[in-house]
Design a protein around this motif. Structure first.
Motif, PDB file in Angstrom:
ATOM      1  N   ARG A 149     -29.858  34.472 -20.764  1.00 56.62           N
ATOM      2  CA  ARG A 149     -30.088  35.891 -20.512  1.00 56.62           C
ATOM      3  C   ARG A 149     -28.741  36.594 -20.470  1.00 56.62           C
ATOM      4  NH1 ARG A 149     -33.811  38.591 -18.196  1.00 56.62           N
ATOM      5  NH2 ARG A 149     -32.493  40.204 -19.056  1.00 56.62           N
ATOM      6  N   ILE A 176     -42.166  28.272 -22.002  1.00 54.18           N
ATOM      7  CA  ILE A 176     -42.105  29.144 -20.834  1.00 54.18           C
ATOM      8  C   ILE A 176     -40.844  30.008 -20.791  1.00 54.18           C
ATOM      9  CG2 ILE A 176     -43.593  27.655 -19.432  1.00 54.18           C
ATOM     10  CD1 ILE A 176     -40.964  26.859 -17.903  1.00 54.18           C
TER      11      ILE A 176
ATOM     12  N   PRO D 223     -32.862  37.103 -13.973  1.00 55.65           N
ATOM     13  CA  PRO D 223     -32.874  37.065 -15.437  1.00 55.65           C
ATOM     14  C   PRO D 223     -33.690  35.922 -16.037  1.00 55.65           C
ATOM     15  CG  PRO D 223     -30.636  37.284 -14.562  1.00 55.65           C
ATOM     16  CD  PRO D 223     -31.516  36.991 -13.410  1.00 55.65           C
ATOM     17  N   VAL D 224     -33.497  34.731 -15.521  1.00 54.42           N
ATOM     18  CA  VAL D 224     -34.170  33.600 -16.165  1.00 54.42           C
ATOM     19  C   VAL D 224     -35.660  33.586 -15.818  1.00 54.42           C
ATOM     20  CG1 VAL D 224     -34.220  31.096 -16.383  1.00 54.42           C
ATOM     21  CG2 VAL D 224     -32.031  32.281 -16.324  1.00 54.42           C
ATOM     22  N   TYR D 226     -37.318  36.187 -15.449  1.00 54.08           N
ATOM     23  CA  TYR D 226     -37.886  37.247 -16.281  1.00 54.08           C
ATOM     24  C   TYR D 226     -38.137  36.747 -17.700  1.00 54.08           C
ATOM     25  CZ  TYR D 226     -39.095  41.945 -17.632  1.00 54.08           C
ATOM     26  OH  TYR D 226     -39.794  43.028 -18.055  1.00 54.08           O
ATOM     27  N   SER D 227     -37.260  35.853 -18.126  1.00 53.95           N
ATOM     28  CA  SER D 227     -37.451  35.235 -19.436  1.00 53.95           C
ATOM     29  C   SER D 227     -38.792  34.497 -19.441  1.00 53.95           C
ATOM     30  CB  SER D 227     -36.288  34.280 -19.693  1.00 53.95           C
ATOM     31  OG  SER D 227     -36.584  33.387 -20.715  1.00 53.95           O
ATOM     32  N   ARG D 228     -39.131  33.936 -18.291  1.00 54.62           N
ATOM     33  CA  ARG D 228     -40.376  33.196 -18.158  1.00 54.62           C
ATOM     34  C   ARG D 228     -41.573  34.147 -18.168  1.00 54.62           C
ATOM     35  NH1 ARG D 228     -40.193  28.151 -13.979  1.00 54.62           N
ATOM     36  NH2 ARG D 228     -42.348  27.504 -14.262  1.00 54.62           N
TER      37      ARG D 228
END
Lengths: 218, 288, 84, 850
Positions: A149, A176, D223-224, D226-228
């Protein structure tokens, strides 16, 4: 004294000029001039990939119109405009920007364009008029494309969600997590270079500005 | 006998003040960076004072030749400057404004101070600079580049102080070396294309050095100190003309200051009138 | 070493042959072929040498256009002398 | 060297050509050399990212005693090798040029506010001085000392400090920075469930059909995760995301619908959803019958700005609640019609209705996620309640993909601040100081005589109170660790001695455990250089109840020392003459880990941490200690009931090392330790359900197969909480709402991330995001410097209209990471009367061009 005398006088001056020109000197000047012309034409090729401040027309007419007065340099409130040195060939003395060291901040009133005494920098009323170049993503080195990210370029972009948008796609082999892929939209990107300045990847920087209108030389 | 004690070099003092004032003016944006608007900024190529655009007309000519177009902004700035020198006298720029001249004058003093002897004192005709100016304009036209602006030592002296960049630094160094070791004032007198440009403009100047033939004792002091070229004084001192009308005259006032007999003055006079009077004088002398 | 990148445009069905031909030239590296476009880099000692090398590309059968995109010539020894 | 430069040039040339030719492909047969990593590490060790509450696993590459690389841990199920950009450069936080490596002592208090005036000292001198000052202040009055900890301390460090302060000094003036971040969530958890932390886990993100973010800018702050969330949306067309926010953020950008509300009216929006569900009989009757008890509480709480608020009548009874019937609850809700709330909040009634229908749809799994927008709220606890209320009505809780999920901001807000009980009112493992049974249990675990902890039955100063009292000169000794209060506290104008009546920070004796010369260090009398991140072994507990260990990879820099060592060294000095019973107090408390001969911990980092953790583990595994178990089971019948401490059962220390952390409760089944992903949800333990918990304490076969066994009467509470006015509203003098927050590139006060050149380059300065319309009105251009002035203070900042956050007219936003742009000088310190968490989101300001 009548009109004729006056005219005579003028001609006398001209005559003197011609008479005083030593033939040899004239030849030298001519040869020197031609040599200079050759040199200049060659050097001209050397300025192609430099990023110019906002409002610069294509490189040839920019070089013709820039009076090399440095006013844009002085006018830039962010001190990002640099002056070309000998390595810039005929671009010597002309303004340029190295985004990685300081990108154009796209001031609302474009002071650099405002002060330009010639039309070298001109025609900019609003941000979307600017066409300095276009950002190019280095797909090998961008860490966002690997799933991290980051997208610093996207959030730093002064035309966020226009010039750079995000393409959300599932990461390969991982159901995921999403890859937040920065997409550069050429029609909106003005080439200010803030993305290049801010990119967290170095050597090479993962997003760079390709200066406007690079055309074939051949 | 007249009193030969040294008099106050009034013109030189005033001129120095102006020269340094100009230098300071161009440095103001850097000496005191005031947030927001500076009342002045720019370089000698182009500047802005209280919002009025000023552009070097020779530079502007090159741009016009190079780009083959004429823009109003450019014209306004150039015409303003042009009109100024056109009305006073072209090379007033050289004598009163140009920093290169200032520095060369200073070099000249240094040379005298250190008694550097020149093995050669190359002399080049003072009209050469007109040709150079023409060639530069032609080259600008041909190459689509404002050719002289790339080497211009005048802009560079300013920029050099400020940015220390540009080829102009080299041309400037070359000029200084020439000045100190090889030739006296060769750059200003014979080579500088901007000087050449203003030499042409200077034909139309409305201020002149005027001689009082009754007072002149032909000591030739004036010719020795002339910043332009001694030969421009020949018509007045030796041939009976009243006004120095040569385009090369910078109105530096050195001749006036150095004339121990107060034979020289600077006076306003329309160029045409001055020429006419000169001619009449000639005719008178011939007839006499 | 002067490094330039060039887009060679070709007749659609000749693109493979052209790419092969280009690949055989010394200092030329074919990086990518897409549609009728071939992307190559050219390495040569000087700008002039680069030019000499590339000016003949147009002769290759199938080549429609040769476009220089980018040229890094800061290492050209001849240029260095000329400029200073 | 030349070769690699050449290949780089070539790569650049090719990329230009590709772009110019309009080629889409990245799969060019480019020969550009791969950047060969400069150094190959000797070994890779496991760690956890030290930033946000997500808790991404990372691997640390170590070579020659130096951390040379960090990468995302591909084996970690939570982040699968991914990081955000902060995590990508994680290793670099340790190697900032100005690391503090020697103890520093300030002799002249007038030099406070800068690093000038410090002199280097030996550890002995510094520790003796700290101990002496602490002892003096403590002897004068226990209320004149305070410790301010952090959700960034490791579990064992928090545990040492908690034990030292509460049992050693018998003082409750100890609070963590989690008070500024999670306290509202904590109080609501305790009110609603009588146990802290969410029932669900991150796996819910992979299964939800509807995401609702309440005041959470997950795209930047998590952030991560949210990636999920995005992955779930990308791979399933029907998944919807509703963003409920006061200003458009990067999270809004990807949401399907943004509900942009007037600050503070989120309370009403949640109630409108409840009301809609009730009015249209869309609630889950069986679930309500089996699981929910309804309550009402004190209203008209006024605002906690005056120092005397807590002691006032309303301050005292603000937390009172009483049972009501569902009908009454429904009646109270009935005021919140769509029309009324739409009018109040500015959100279209149709949007609220749409969201209410999503909540009510029995076929949709709804996951509510929230952070600081909800918690940093003058009614933060209430807002938490209101979210739970919706989920209770529709029975969407504790099931995969369903539930209210409170996200945390710090890596160990849960693990350290909350679970260890670093709060002024708490003891470890959900225990509280004012409950005698809890004190007895704690005494049993800590080998203290019965009644020894009774002096701490009254809660101490909460965070804001600590700093208010300090500023007024009522605290003589303040010790802080793993935080940067001089940047992050609200109303710094009051706390940083900018007003003549508040000079306490200058006069008081302040000790700061620090790694860099932060602004907090600049106000300290003694700075103790601390070991950073993987310079010691530690444990974090993240938002999904996951406890994870990070290994020690390198030695601390210079003379820096582990915080745990510093705490125990001071404890040893302070407790030198104190006895518990007939034994020296220090021996009772820390004898088990301390070797007096060596004057150090008994073992290496691993052994010491294991010993500490194993003692701490007794709290949630009371069977390990008969005396504790007796109180837990109430075998002697002294108390009303048992404690159910196993509800947050932990595995032995080494289990956490061999797994990538585990979410508690961790149950032992056939010698295997199995984690629980969905608390209170009945199902197979092997699959992550809370089989053992429900079987042991709850009831099987209730609605939705869940059982809230830890709640009173096994029923969590739906508490009616009304809408009440914000503390300040815009007026002519202060016409703007000023909201603050965090951005992706920088972590909190920036003390670490701003020392990473790449991150500092990515976001070099804090800007005030403004609406263009407002700018035009005020004659402000993008990039202009302005002064932001509130009733409480002011600061200068540059304006941005670039649009990273997009406030509507009348709202401005700035992040707080930059100490040169100290936005908290202007932020007020009104706090939630229940949780005492200040509201950073709603200060009213005016803006003047500089």
């Amino acid at each position: 004294m009548d009109e004729r005398t006056k005219v005579q006088y003028v001609f006398l001056d001209m005559e003197k000029v011609v008479l005083n020109m030593n033939f040899l000197t004239g030849l030298k000047v001519l040869v020197g001039g031609l040599a200079g012309y050759q040199l200049l034409s060659l050097m001209k090729k050397g300025t192609r990939s430099v990023l110019r401040p906002p409002g610069a027309s294509d490189e040839d007419s920019f070089l013709a119109q820039c009076i090399r007065c440095d006013k844009c340099v002085q006018a830039c409130p962010h001190d990002v405009i640099k002056v070309g040195d000998a390595s810039h060939g005929v671009g010597i003395g002309t303004p340029y920007i190295v985004p990685r060291e300081g990108a154009c901040q796209l001031c609302e009133d474009f002071p650099c364009v405002e002060v330009c005494p010639t039309e070298a920098l001109s025609g900019i009323k609003k941000v979307s008029d600017v066409k300095m170049g276009v950002a190019v993503l280095d797909r090998e080195n961008c860490i966002a494309l690997k799933g991290n990210r980051c997208e610093v370029c996207y959030r730093a972009c002064p035309l966020i969600d226009q010039a750079i948008t995000i393409n959300y796609k599932l990461r390969e082999g991982d159901n995921i997590h999403t890859i937040f892929e920065p997409i550069i939209n050429k029609e909106y990107c003005v080439g200010c270079g803030i993305c290049e300045e801010r990119c967290v990847v170095s050597e090479p920087v993962a997003i760079r500005i390709k200066p406007r209108e690079i055309e074939g030389l051949f | 006998m007249k009193n030969h004690s040294k008099k106050l070099p009034k013109w030189t003092i005033v001129r120095r003040i102006v020269q340094f004032a100009v230098l300071l003016l161009f440095l103001t944006p850097f000496l005191a960076e005031i947030e927001g608007e500076n009342f002045f900024f720019g370089t000698l190529s182009s500047s802005e004072i209280l919002g009025i655009m000023l552009t070097d007309p020779f530079g502007a000519l090159q741009i016009i030749f190079a780009s083959k177009t004429v823009h109003t902004v450019l014209l306004i700035g150039a015409v303003t400057i042009f009109a100024f020198y056109f009305l006073i006298r072209g090379r007033v720029f050289c004598g009163w404004v140009c920093p290169v001249n200032l520095i060369l004058e200073f070099c000249n003093r240094l040379r005298k101070l250190f008694k550097i002897k020149k093995r050669y004192d190359v002399k080049v005709n003072r009209y050469t600079k007109i040709w150079i100016a023409l060639i530069i304009l032609a080259l600008s036209f041909a190459s689509s580049l404002p050719v002289y602006e790339m080497f211009n030592p005048i802009g560079t002296v300013m920029k050099g102080i400020i940015f220390a960049t540009g080829l102009g630094v080299w041309s400037f160094i070359a000029i200084v070396i020439a000045e100190v070791f090889f030739a006296t004032r060769i750059w200003c007198r014979s080579l500088c294309p901007i000087g050449g440009f203003y030499q042409v403009v200077g034909k139309a100047g409305n201020f002149h050095v005027k001689i009082d033939h009754d007072k002149c004792i032909h000591c030739n002091h004036c010719k020795q100190v002339c910043l332009a070229d001694s030969e421009i004084l020949v018509p007045v001192v030796d041939q009976g003309a009243i006004y120095v009308t040569a385009g090369d005259c910078m109105l530096c006032g050195k001749c006036v200051d150095h004339c121990n007999d107060n034979a020289l003055r600077i006076v306003p006079k329309l160029a045409l009138v001055a020429k006419k009077e000169n001619d009449m004088k000639k005719v008178e002398e011939k007839s006499a | 070493m002067v490094i330039s990148s060039i887009v060679v445009e070709t007749v659609q069905d000749k693109v493979k042959q052209v790419a092969e031909k280009l690949g055989e030239c010394e200092g030329v590296e074919v990086h990518h072929v897409e549609g009728y476009k071939i992307i190559i880099t050219v390495e040569a000692e000087t700008l002039d040498a680069s030019y000499d090398l590339t000016k003949d590309f147009i002769q290759i059968t199938g080549v429609l256009a040769v476009n220089l995109i980018y040229c890094n010539f800061e290492d050209d020894p001849t240029l260095k002398n000329k400029v200073v | 060297m030349e070769l690699s430069r050449r290949s780089l040039l070539k790569a650049a040339a090719v990329s230009f050509a590709l772009a110019a030719a309009g080629c889409s492909s990245s799969k060019s047969s480019s020969t550009s050399a791969k950047q060969d990593s400069a150094v190959q590490p000797d070994e890779w060790k496991k760690a956890v990212c030290r930033f946000c509450g997500t808790g991404c696993g990372v691997l640390c590459g170590v070579k020659d005693g130096k951390l040379v690389a960090t990468i995302g841990d591909p084996d970690n199920g939570s982040n699968k090798g991914l990081n955000c950009v902060k995590g990508y450069y994680l290793g670099k936080i340790m190697y900032g040029e100005d690391r503090l490596t020697k103890p520093l002592i300030r002799d002249d208090k007038t030099t406070k506010g800068s690093m000038d005036g410090f002199r280097e000292a030996t550890w002995d001198e510094a520790l003796d001085l700290v101990a002496q000052k602490l002892k003096e202040a403590h002897a004068k009055d226990k209320s004149r000392i305070a410790f301010w900890g952090s959700g960034q301390m490791a579990i064992t460090e928090g545990y040492i400090m908690s034990k030292f302060w509460k049992a050693g000094l018998l003082c409750n003036n100890i609070d963590p920075n989690a008070r500024l971040c999670m306290a509202s969530a904590v109080v609501a958890f305790m009110n609603v469930f009588q146990t802290d932390e969410p029932a669900g886990s991150y796996s819910d993100l992979d299964e939800a059909d509807v995401f609702v973010t309440w005041g959470a800018n997950m795209a930047e702050a998590h952030p991560v995760l949210y990636s999920r969330l995005t992955a779930r949306k990308v791979s399933n067309k029907g998944v919807r995301h509703y963003d409920i926010t006061t200003l458009r953020t990067r999270t809004s950008e990807t949401a399907d619908k943004v509900l942009l509300f007037k600050p503070q009216t989120d309370l009403a929006i949640a109630n409108a959803i409840c009301n809609y569900i009730i009015q249209n009989k869309l609630y889950d009757e069986k679930f309500i019958h089996d699981h929910v008890q309804f309550k009402a509480g004190t209203e008209n709480l006024s605002h906690a700005y005056e120092d005397g608020y807590d002691a006032s009548e309303i301050g005292q009874k603000g937390g009172d609640v009483w049972n009501i019937e569902f009908a009454e609850f429904a009646k109270m809700m009935s005021k919140y019609t769509l029309e009324y709330v739409s009018e109040l909040s500015g959100v279209p009634a149709s949007d609220i209705e749409e969201l209410a229908k999503e909540f009510a749809n029995p076929n949709r799994k709804v996951l509510s996620l929230w952070t600081m927008g909800v918690n940093q709220h003058t009614r933060g606890t209430w807002m938490n309640h209101n979210i739970y209320n919706i989920h209770f009505l529709v029975g969407k809780i504790a099931k995969p993909g369903c539930g209210p999920f409170s996200l945390t901001g710090q890596p160990s807000a849960c693990g350290t601040a909350r679970e260890v009980g670093l709060f002024s009112h708490r003891l470890p493992a959900d225990l509280v100081v004012n409950n005698p049974q809890h004190r007895r249990f704690t005494e049993a675990v800590w080998d203290l005589p019965e009644g020894y902890l009774d002096p701490i039955e009254t809660p101490g100063f909460h965070t804001v109170k600590i700093f208010r009292e300090l500023s007024k000169g009522n605290i003589d000794f303040l010790w802080t660790a793993s935080n940067n209060w001089a940047v992050s506290m609200p109303n710094l104008t009051r706390f940083l001695a900018k007003k003549p009546e508040y000079q306490g920070v200058i006069d008081g004796f302040i000790v700061v455990n620090e790694v860099y010369p932060t602004l907090s260090a600049q106000y300290a009398d003694v700075v103790l250089p601390a070991a950073m991140w993987v310079e010691r072994e530690g444990q974090f507990g993240n938002a999904e109840r996951r406890t994870a260990v990070f290994e020690k990879c390198v030695e601390p820099m210079g003379e820096a020392k582990w915080d745990g060592w510093i705490f125990v060294q001071v404890a040893k000095r302070v407790l030198a003459d104190v006895k518990i019973g007939d034994k020296p107090a220090f021996d009772v408390l820390f004898g088990f880990v301390w070797d007096k001969e060596k004057d150090d911990f008994v073992g290496d980092a691993r052994k010491t941490n294991r010993l500490l953790f194993e003692e701490y583990r007794i709290f949630s595994n009371p069977e390990l200690k008969p005396a504790a178990q007796a109180i837990n089971k109430n075998t002697e019948g002294k108390f009303e009931s048992g404690l159910k401490m196993e509800n947050k059962q932990l595995a032995p220390y080494d289990e956490y090392l061999s797994h990538n952390g585990m979410t508690w409760p961790v149950r032992e089944v056939n010698g295997q330790w199995l984690e629980t992903k969905w608390r209170f949800s009945y199902g197979k333990q092997e699959e992550g359900y809370d089989q053992i918990g429900v079987e042991t304490y709850g009831d099987v076969g209730l609605a939705n197969d869940v059982s809230f066994y830890k709640s009173a009467d096994k029923k969590p509470s739906a508490v009616f909480r009304p809408y009440e006015e914000p503390a300040e509203s815009p007026d002519e003098e202060y016409p703007f709402w000023f909201c603050t927050g965090r951005f992706l590139e920088h972590w909190h006060s920036g003390s670490m991330t701003r020392r990473v050149p790449e991150l500092n380059r990515a976001l070099p300065e804090a800007l005030l995001d403004m609406n263009r319309e407002d700018c035009n009105k005020l004659g402000i251009k993008n990039g202009d410097k302005v002064k932001v002035i509130s009733r409480h203070g002011e600061f200068e900042i540059k304006v941005s209209t670039a649009g990273r956050t997009q406030p509507n007219p009348g709202m401005v936003f700035a992040p707080f990471f930059a100490e040169e742009t100290l936005i908290n000088l202007a932020v007020h310190d009104y706090y939630c009367p229940l949780s005492k968490e200040p509201d950073y989101k709603k200060t009213c300001v005016r803006i003047e061009k500089v």
